[in-house]
Design a protein around this motif. Structure first.
Motif, short mmCIF file in Angstrom:
data_model
loop_
_atom_site.label_atom_id
_atom_site.label_comp_id
_atom_site.label_asym_id
_atom_site.label_seq_id
_atom_site.Cartn_x
_atom_site.Cartn_y
_atom_site.Cartn_z
N VAL A 167 63.36 13.17 39.67
CA VAL A 167 62.72 12.08 40.42
C VAL A 167 63.42 10.71 40.26
N CYS B 145 60.82 5.71 39.36
CA CYS B 145 60.46 6.03 37.99
C CYS B 145 61.65 5.73 37.09
N ASN C 283 61.53 6.69 33.73
CA ASN C 283 61.27 7.40 32.47
C ASN C 283 62.35 8.40 32.09
N CYS D 120 62.60 11.64 32.11
CA CYS D 120 62.27 12.87 31.38
C CYS D 120 63.47 13.79 31.62
N TYR E 18 64.18 16.79 32.16
CA TYR E 18 64.20 17.88 33.15
C TYR E 18 64.08 17.37 34.58
N CYS E 19 63.82 16.06 34.77
CA CYS E 19 63.27 15.61 36.05
C CYS E 19 64.28 14.90 36.95
N ARG F 184 59.75 12.79 26.40
CA ARG F 184 58.45 12.34 26.89
C ARG F 184 57.91 11.14 26.10
#
Ligand code: 5AD
Ligand code: SF4
Length: 466
Positions: free
Chosen positions: A195, A186, A188, A190, A192-193, A305
């Motif tokens: 991943v 990923c 992206n 975000c 908080y993430c 986001r």
């Protein structure tokens, strides 16, 4: 952003085959394995690959960790509790080894891929025999060979983030339902993430490889295929050949697998083309898992986001216009740093506005290395519990409204097993992804059965076979 994926070479895959052949000849090889899986469908599918490889080494699958010669923990680190649970269970196994000195203990997956985790395992978790991350799962044969022949621990976490390995053996959990990864990683970020840090850069499999796998599954009688990716809507972005998610879906729809599902979708990448393909398809299920995370624009901005509440509502409206019967589910995070009561209430009002079939709700958990972990304004645990409780009630009311509207309608249910606490009933998901139970027998498992909905409870619909 485009990142060219690197395909693991045929030569390297052959090397793994050769390692398996050598393991088969070893007198001291373990006879049985047990895999404990935490986290999402992506991890569940990785475990199917781990099992596929271990079976090729001549081992059998033990149904309990107590009866296995090697136990492998496929871990998750999306929230702190996932990590703590995994580490707690790994520690527990240490006790078991006191009774079974030859027991091998392995850990792999997202938790292990985190920066500095390999060092921690080497120093703090000396009883772990084998550790590897998310990028070199396909090298399990070589790692096992090294473990069994050198009698030294193997801790092998690589940071090459753009690999794609084709041809890894898969032991599927079900004969009627199959996971197929279409993209990895990923981009992206975000805020908080974790991943993107543990699953690497976004990269897509070739459409020809996905279609070949799907054709094989169709031929073997699979009833439902679940396409997996962290952000399936950007499938093909990493390739030069013009593959896109709507194109892939349109092709898959022709193969004849009765049901096609996918997850997860990022709202910013949900295109009109995708909606058109879904609306015009024969086999794509009328369900969309579209995580929104928050109903407040300022929080969404700080989460990075890249859509607003209004953008989201607009997409929901388009989906419903094209597919009046579509079910929409989502994910929420409450208590993001600095979230005010008013901002939280925007999330509750969004639930009322959209009318979700259901939602996963999470309390924000700071993940080391992410942007949000640096932000001020952590919400105290008691306040977070209140917020998640209030949101859950809102989600339950939303589900109840949707479920009530389903009464009297027909659903096609892919039967998964017996209903909880009632051996005269079977249960499975309808195309909208809501669980439906009805009178049935073991003979129904793995089949798609038409059912008329007669009543609704909190998390399940009840019906009668038509
Ligand atoms: N804290 C809480 N929930 C999280 N999620 C992802 N990262 C975090 C975190 N740090 C949730 C998001 C995502 C789902 C898979 O997990 O809602 O959609
Ligand atoms: Fe995490 Fe966001 Fe990527 Fe989903 S889209 S995996 S939440 S960074």
């Amino acid at each position: 952003m485009k990142h060219t994926p690197v395909y693991v070479s045929q030569e390297e895959m052959m090397q793994q085959e050769r390692a398996i052949e050598q393991i088969l000849l070893l007198p001291n090889k373990p006879n049985s394995f047990h895999i404990v899986t935490y986290g999402c469908q992506m991890n569940a599918h990785d475990s199917e690959k781990l099992a596929g490889i271990l079976l090729k080494m001549g081992m059998t699958e033990a149904d309990d960790r107590k009866h296995a010669d090697i136990v492998l923990f496929n871990t998750c680190c999306i929230r702190d509790n996932a990590e703590r649970r995994a580490l707690g269970n790994v520690n527990w196994l240490r006790q078991l080894r006191k009774q079974k000195p030859n027991l091998l203990i392995g850990v792999c997956g997202c938790m292990v891929q985190q920066p500095e985790m390999a060092q921690r395992i080497l120093k703090q978790y000396k009883f772990i025999d084998l550790a590897f991350g998310t990028h070199n799962l396909h090298c399990l044969p070589e790692m096992m060979l090294s473990l069994l022949t050198n009698e030294k621990r193997v801790v092998d976490v690589i940071d090459q983030e753009n690999l794609i390995a084709e041809g890894v053996p898969i032991k599927r959990l079900h004969s009627y339902h199959a996971y197929t990864t279409i993209m990895y990683g990923c981009d992206n970020y975000c805020s908080y993430c974790i991943v993107p840090y543990v699953r690497g850069r976004e990269r897509s499999r070739l459409m020809s490889d996905v279609l070949k796998e799907a054709e094989g599954l169709a031929a073997s009688g699979v009833q439902e295929i679940m396409l997996l990716g962290q952000n399936v809507n950007s499938y093909g972005n990493s390739s030069e050949n013009g593959d896109t998610f709507p194109k892939l879906l349109a092709e898959l729809d022709q193969i004849g697998i009765p049901r096609i599902r996918f997850m997860t979708s990022h709202p910013k990448d949900l295109s009109d083309d995708l909606i058109d393909v879904m609306a015009g398809s024969k086999h794509i299920c009328n369900h969309f898992h579209l995580p929104i995370q928050s109903g407040n624009n300022e929080i969404l901005r700080r989460m990075n986001r890249r859509y607003t509440r209004e953008d989201y509502l607009d997409k929901v409206q388009k989906l419903r216009k094209a597919m009046p019967n579509v079910g929409i589910t989502t994910d929420f995070i409450v208590s993001f740093p600095g979230e005010t009561e008013e901002q939280f209430q925007d999330t509750c009002s969004l639930v009322r506005e959209v009318g979700f079939d259901s939602a996963f709700t999470f309390i924000y958990s700071p993940r080391p290395g992410t942007k949000a972990a640096e932000m001020d304004g952590m919400i105290p645990p008691e306040e977070s519990s209140r917020r998640i409780g209030e949101l859950l009630l809102e989600v339950e009311r939303s589900s109840a409204r949707v479920y009530d509207q389903m009464i009297g309608k027909d659903e096609y249910v892919l039967v998964d097993g017996f209903a909880k606490r009632d051996p005269t009933m079977v249960a499975g998901k309808g195309t909208r992804s809501i669980t439906v139970k009805f009178k049935g027998t073991a003979d129904d498992i793995g089949k798609i059965i038409p059912v008329r909905i007669t009543s609704a409870a909190a998390t399940v619909l009840q019906g009668e076979r038509i």
